[in-house]
Structure formats: structure tokens, C-alpha cells
Design an enzyme around this catalytic site. Structure first.
Site, PDB file in Angstrom:
ATOM      1  N   ASN A   1     -18.897   3.872  10.803  1.00  0.00           N
ATOM      2  CA  ASN A   1     -18.554   2.458  10.589  1.00  0.00           C
ATOM      3  C   ASN A   1     -18.170   1.751  11.888  1.00  0.00           C
ATOM      4  O   ASN A   1     -18.286   0.527  11.993  1.00  0.00           O
ATOM      5  CB  ASN A   1     -17.421   2.340   9.567  1.00  0.00           C
ATOM      6  CG  ASN A   1     -17.820   2.901   8.203  1.00  0.00           C
ATOM      7  OD1 ASN A   1     -19.010   3.068   7.921  1.00  0.00           O
ATOM      8  ND2 ASN A   1     -16.847   3.206   7.359  1.00  0.00           N
TER       9      ASN A   1
ATOM     10  N   SER B   1      -3.269 -14.173   3.608  1.00  0.00           N
ATOM     11  CA  SER B   1      -4.387 -13.473   2.994  1.00  0.00           C
ATOM     12  C   SER B   1      -4.574 -14.027   1.589  1.00  0.00           C
ATOM     13  O   SER B   1      -3.574 -14.341   0.913  1.00  0.00           O
ATOM     14  CB  SER B   1      -4.086 -11.974   2.942  1.00  0.00           C
ATOM     15  OG  SER B   1      -5.158 -11.303   2.340  1.00  0.00           O
TER      16      SER B   1
ATOM     17  N   TYR C   1       0.835  -1.212   0.000  1.00  0.00           N
ATOM     18  CA  TYR C   1       0.000   0.000   0.000  1.00  0.00           C
ATOM     19  C   TYR C   1       0.875   1.268   0.000  1.00  0.00           C
ATOM     20  O   TYR C   1       0.349   2.378  -0.131  1.00  0.00           O
ATOM     21  CB  TYR C   1      -0.940   0.053   1.222  1.00  0.00           C
ATOM     22  CG  TYR C   1      -1.926  -1.080   1.353  1.00  0.00           C
ATOM     23  CD1 TYR C   1      -2.118  -2.022   0.344  1.00  0.00           C
ATOM     24  CD2 TYR C   1      -2.683  -1.229   2.513  1.00  0.00           C
ATOM     25  CE1 TYR C   1      -3.016  -3.069   0.491  1.00  0.00           C
ATOM     26  CE2 TYR C   1      -3.596  -2.268   2.664  1.00  0.00           C
ATOM     27  CZ  TYR C   1      -3.744  -3.189   1.646  1.00  0.00           C
ATOM     28  OH  TYR C   1      -4.639  -4.223   1.810  1.00  0.00           O
TER      29      TYR C   1
HETATM   30  N1  LIG Z   1      -5.607  -8.641   1.828  1.00  0.00           N
HETATM   31  C1  LIG Z   1      -5.959  -8.085   0.695  1.00  0.00           C
HETATM   32  O1  LIG Z   1      -5.599  -8.544  -0.411  1.00  0.00           O
HETATM   33  C2  LIG Z   1      -6.810  -6.862   0.723  1.00  0.00           C
HETATM   34  C3  LIG Z   1      -7.392  -6.394  -0.459  1.00  0.00           C
HETATM   35  C4  LIG Z   1      -8.185  -5.249  -0.409  1.00  0.00           C
HETATM   36  C5  LIG Z   1      -8.400  -4.612   0.811  1.00  0.00           C
HETATM   37  N2  LIG Z   1      -7.802  -5.067   1.953  1.00  0.00           N
HETATM   38  C6  LIG Z   1      -7.975  -4.369   3.268  1.00  0.00           C
HETATM   39  O2  LIG Z   1      -9.367  -4.242   3.524  1.00  0.00           O
HETATM   40  C7  LIG Z   1      -9.671  -2.856   3.717  1.00  0.00           C
HETATM   41  C8  LIG Z   1     -11.093  -2.542   3.272  1.00  0.00           C
HETATM   42  O3  LIG Z   1     -11.295  -2.870   1.919  1.00  0.00           O
HETATM   43  P1  LIG Z   1     -11.422  -1.793   0.742  1.00  0.00           P
HETATM   44  O4  LIG Z   1     -10.729  -0.553   1.183  1.00  0.00           O
HETATM   45  O5  LIG Z   1     -10.966  -2.418  -0.498  1.00  0.00           O
HETATM   46  O6  LIG Z   1     -12.973  -1.560   0.580  1.00  0.00           O
HETATM   47  P2  LIG Z   1     -14.261  -1.350   1.540  1.00  0.00           P
HETATM   48  O7  LIG Z   1     -13.842  -1.054   2.942  1.00  0.00           O
HETATM   49  O8  LIG Z   1     -15.180  -2.476   1.269  1.00  0.00           O
HETATM   50  O9  LIG Z   1     -14.926  -0.059   0.886  1.00  0.00           O
HETATM   51  C9  LIG Z   1     -14.309   1.179   0.869  1.00  0.00           C
HETATM   52  C10 LIG Z   1     -15.204   2.126   0.060  1.00  0.00           C
HETATM   53  O10 LIG Z   1     -16.424   2.380   0.758  1.00  0.00           O
HETATM   54  C11 LIG Z   1     -16.594   3.786   0.958  1.00  0.00           C
HETATM   55  N3  LIG Z   1     -17.207   3.964   2.289  1.00  0.00           N
HETATM   56  C12 LIG Z   1     -16.670   3.667   3.483  1.00  0.00           C
HETATM   57  N4  LIG Z   1     -17.527   3.889   4.475  1.00  0.00           N
HETATM   58  C13 LIG Z   1     -18.667   4.340   3.899  1.00  0.00           C
HETATM   59  C14 LIG Z   1     -19.930   4.737   4.428  1.00  0.00           C
HETATM   60  N5  LIG Z   1     -20.191   4.684   5.725  1.00  0.00           N
HETATM   61  N6  LIG Z   1     -20.879   5.139   3.535  1.00  0.00           N
HETATM   62  C15 LIG Z   1     -20.630   5.180   2.193  1.00  0.00           C
HETATM   63  N7  LIG Z   1     -19.440   4.819   1.657  1.00  0.00           N
HETATM   64  C16 LIG Z   1     -18.484   4.399   2.502  1.00  0.00           C
HETATM   65  C17 LIG Z   1     -15.204   4.371   0.881  1.00  0.00           C
HETATM   66  O11 LIG Z   1     -15.241   5.709   0.401  1.00  0.00           O
HETATM   67  P3  LIG Z   1     -14.511   6.926   1.169  1.00  0.00           P
HETATM   68  O12 LIG Z   1     -13.091   6.509   1.478  1.00  0.00           O
HETATM   69  O13 LIG Z   1     -14.579   8.027   0.169  1.00  0.00           O
HETATM   70  O14 LIG Z   1     -15.321   7.193   2.401  1.00  0.00           O
HETATM   71  C18 LIG Z   1     -14.548   3.466  -0.164  1.00  0.00           C
HETATM   72  O15 LIG Z   1     -14.894   3.880  -1.478  1.00  0.00           O
HETATM   73  C19 LIG Z   1      -8.609  -2.149   2.886  1.00  0.00           C
HETATM   74  O16 LIG Z   1      -8.522  -0.778   3.145  1.00  0.00           O
HETATM   75  C20 LIG Z   1      -7.387  -2.955   3.234  1.00  0.00           C
HETATM   76  O17 LIG Z   1      -6.885  -2.588   4.509  1.00  0.00           O
HETATM   77  C21 LIG Z   1      -7.022  -6.186   1.924  1.00  0.00           C
END
Ligand SMILES: NC(=O)c1ccc[n+]([C@@H]2O[C@H](COP(=O)([O-])OP(=O)(O)OC[C@H]3O[C@@H](n4cnc5c(N)ncnc54)[C@H](OP(=O)(O)O)[C@@H]3O)[C@@H](O)[C@H]2O)c1
Length: 286
Positions: free
Chosen positions: A241, A138, A48
Site C-alpha cells: 500500500n 472529521s 479506537y
Molecule cells: N474519521 C473517521 O470517522 C474514520 C472512520 C473509519 C476509518 N478511519 C481511518 O481510516 C483508516 C482506513 O479506513 P478503514 O480501516 O476503515 O478501511 P480501508 O483502509 O479502506 O480498508 C481496510 C480493509 O482493506 C484490507 N486491505 C488493506 N490492504 C489491502 C490490500 N493491499 N489488498 C487487499 N486487502 C487489503 C484490510 O484487510 P487486512 O487488515 O486483513 O489486510 C481491511 O479489511 C482507518 O484505519 C482509520 O484510521 C477514520
């Protein structure tokens, strides 16, 4: 905050702050906001490119007396280009330095590519030296997960998988837990895909409890025993959240949400494999 106990007795928060796609410049501000609204777990990764921002926010929060280091739970992940015993060992040292900490709470292998057995040996060593409190993986799907669990000295304690209401992985939870590991949900909002934030089932359930769609989606996973790491760059959404520990979905709600499961990854699919192929090609791996 609620906690889950890993197989070695370490307590992991059921909800943490995810840092994927948080730019290095913005990361320090976001993690500071997350700590200020009450998050105690932060999920980052070598890939990241924002471990420095996490480290800086955490060390300033600790120095300011906002939180004790031992009350925070820091996760990072060894990237596939740092795989193999020697590279992984060096990358773990680099992560510790960037995170400005003597120990990482949870260290994961990011993806099941390259010499992940060598990586695992480096992680086992860091674990024995107390540089890491818990180790896991992961994106290890059942066969590869079972292989590593059966043929390593220390079994993985966590498998972080794409998990949300549209990809619930219930069969995989049971399989993975058989080997003593816990599933952790990445992209618990499906990154906003598939109309999750306007889903009528989640909306109707939320209205019963005065909760938002996002809170219902997270509550469903947490209530199923799956820790979550939602990401937002907005402080008010971070607070929203986190605010999911004062209500309980009933059996009917849980069953209704189970019907949303499509049993397919949105992000880790064939297209993703092709992207990873392209990524490897840039490093001369063909
Ligand atoms: N191990 C892996 O391979 C892997 C892969 C992907 C992710 N991850 C981890 O998992 C975490 C979460 O996954 P992710 O970041 O991909 O996606 P996510 O948490 O499922 O979704 C994030 C999205 O949702 C929006 N959001 C968040 N809270 C909201 C709310 N209350 N209302 C409306 N929209 C909202 C955010 O926008 P805004 O930011 O504009 O609020 C962003 O666009 C990552 O940050 C990372 O740490 C791990």
C-alpha cells in the site's frame, strides 16, 4: 514520501497507516511493522481504544533509533463522548499520555455531534500551547464545516471524510478547500466493499503499470491531492500500500476511475445515524 502543506505550514505525509479495527493487543505489532516498512504517519482515535499500542510502538521505535519523533506524524481524534471544553481538555491530556508524546501532530474532532464548539475551544488552546501542531475535523459535511470555519478563531486545517473511488466527494473538496482546509481520505479501499479488490477498471489500469488494484485506488486519490490512510494488519500489504510513489496515472486512467464515483457514502449514512443513536442511548442520551 510526498507531503501536503496545511494552512499553517505544517507538512503532512500523503500516506499514513490507519489503525481502526486494529485490536489494542495487536496495535503495537502493527504500528511497529508499519514504521519498519516505511510509514511515517499513523492515524488513531480515542474511540479506537488503541492509542496505548501506538504510543508504545512509537516510543520503542524512537528509543531504538529507527526513526526520530519529529519525522513521525501522529493523528488522533476527540471522541463525541469527550465533547465540551472541560472533557475535551482532559481527553487531550489522556491522549498525549497514552501516545507517550509531548505533542500530537494532528488532532481532529471525530464527528460533528455533541458540544463540538466546546471541543474546538479546547483544541484551539492545545494548539496555542504547542501541544498540537495542527487541528481539524472529521465527518463534518458542508453545512457544519462551514459553520465551524466561519465562527471559530482558528479554522480547521483538515476534514477527514469517507473517500474512495466509489465516493469521490469532488464537490466537497472544492467547498472545503475554499476555507483553507485539506480533505483527507478515510477508508480509501472502501473497507473492501463494493468489490473494490476485483474491480475490472482498476485491474486493467493496474496491469498497464505492473501495480495492484489497491495501489491504483490509492494512487488515484494521492494524485488528486488527497492524503490517504489505508489500514492492513498484514505487513506485506502495508508495504504494497505504501509503494505508490513510483508511477503516474495518465489523464485517461483518471477519467476512467472518475466514472466509478457513485456519490454516496457506504458507511456514514442513515444506518450509521441509527447506530449512533443506539450508541448514545447506552450512555443515557435519548
Ligand atoms: N474519521 C473517521 O470517522 C474514520 C472512520 C473509519 C476509518 N478511519 C481511518 O481510516 C483508516 C482506513 O479506513 P478503514 O480501516 O476503515 O478501511 P480501508 O483502509 O479502506 O480498508 C481496510 C480493509 O482493506 C484490507 N486491505 C488493506 N490492504 C489491502 C490490500 N493491499 N489488498 C487487499 N486487502 C487489503 C484490510 O484487510 P487486512 O487488515 O486483513 O489486510 C481491511 O479489511 C482507518 O484505519 C482509520 O484510521 C477514520
Amino acid at each position: 514520501m510526498e507531503y501536503i502543506t496545511l494552512s499553517n505550514g505544517v507538512a503532512m505525509p500523503m500516506l499514513g497507516y490507519g489503525c481502526f479495527l486494529v485490536s489494542p493487543e495487536e496495535c503495537e505489532r502493527c504500528v511497529t511493522d508499519a514504521i519498519d516498512v516505511g510509514y511515517r504517519a499513523i492515524d488513531t482515535a480515542q474511540a479506537y481504544y488503541n492509542e496505548e499500542g501506538v504510543g508504545s510502538a512509537v516510543s520503542k521505535a524512537v528509543a531504538a533509533g529507527k526513526v526520530r519523533r519529529e519525522d513521525l506524524f501522529l493523528t488522533t481524534k476527540v471522541w463525541i463522548m469527550n465533547a465540551g471544553y472541560e472533557n475535551a481538555t482532559a481527553s487531550i491530556e489522556a491522549s498525549l499520555r497514552k501516545l507517550q508524546t509531548d505533542y500530537i501532530d494532528l488532532l481532529l474532532i471525530h464527528q460533528a455531534f455533541n458540544d463540538y464548539y466546546g471541543t474546538w475551544r479546547a483544541m484551539e488552546e492545545a494548539y496555542k500551547e504547542c501541544r498540537v501542531r495542527a487541528i481539524g475535523v472529521s465527518n463534518f459535511y458542508p453545512e457544519r464545516f462551514m459553520d465551524l470555519a466561519l465562527f471559530s478563531k482558528v479554522r480547521p486545517m483538515v476534514n477527514q471524510l469517507e473517500t474512495h473511488v466509489f465516493q469521490q466527494h469532488k464537490g466537497d473538496w472544492l467547498f472545503i478547500e475554499k476555507y483553507g482546509a485539506k480533505v483527507e481520505a478515510w477508508a480509501p479501499f472502501a473497507r473492501g466493499e463494493k468489490g473494490i479488490f476485483t474491480n475490472p477498471i482498476l485491474m486493467a489500469i493496474g496491469q498497464k503499470y505492473g501495480k495492484t488494484i489497491g495501489q491504483v485506488a490509492l494512487r488515484f486519490l494521492v494524485q488528486s491531492g488527497i492524503p490517504v490512510i489505508p489500514k492492513s494488519t498484514h505487513k506485506e500489504r502495508m508495504a504494497e500500500n505504501l509503494d505508490i510513489f513510483d508511477f503516474q496515472l495518465d489523464t485517461e486512467d483518471m477519467m476512467q476511475i472518475e466514472t466509478l464515483d457513485q456519490g454516496m457514502n457506504i458507511f456514514m449514512d442513515h444506518e450509521d445515524a441509527v447506530q449512533i443513536e443506539d450508541f448514545f442511548a447506552r450512555f443515557g442520551v435519548k
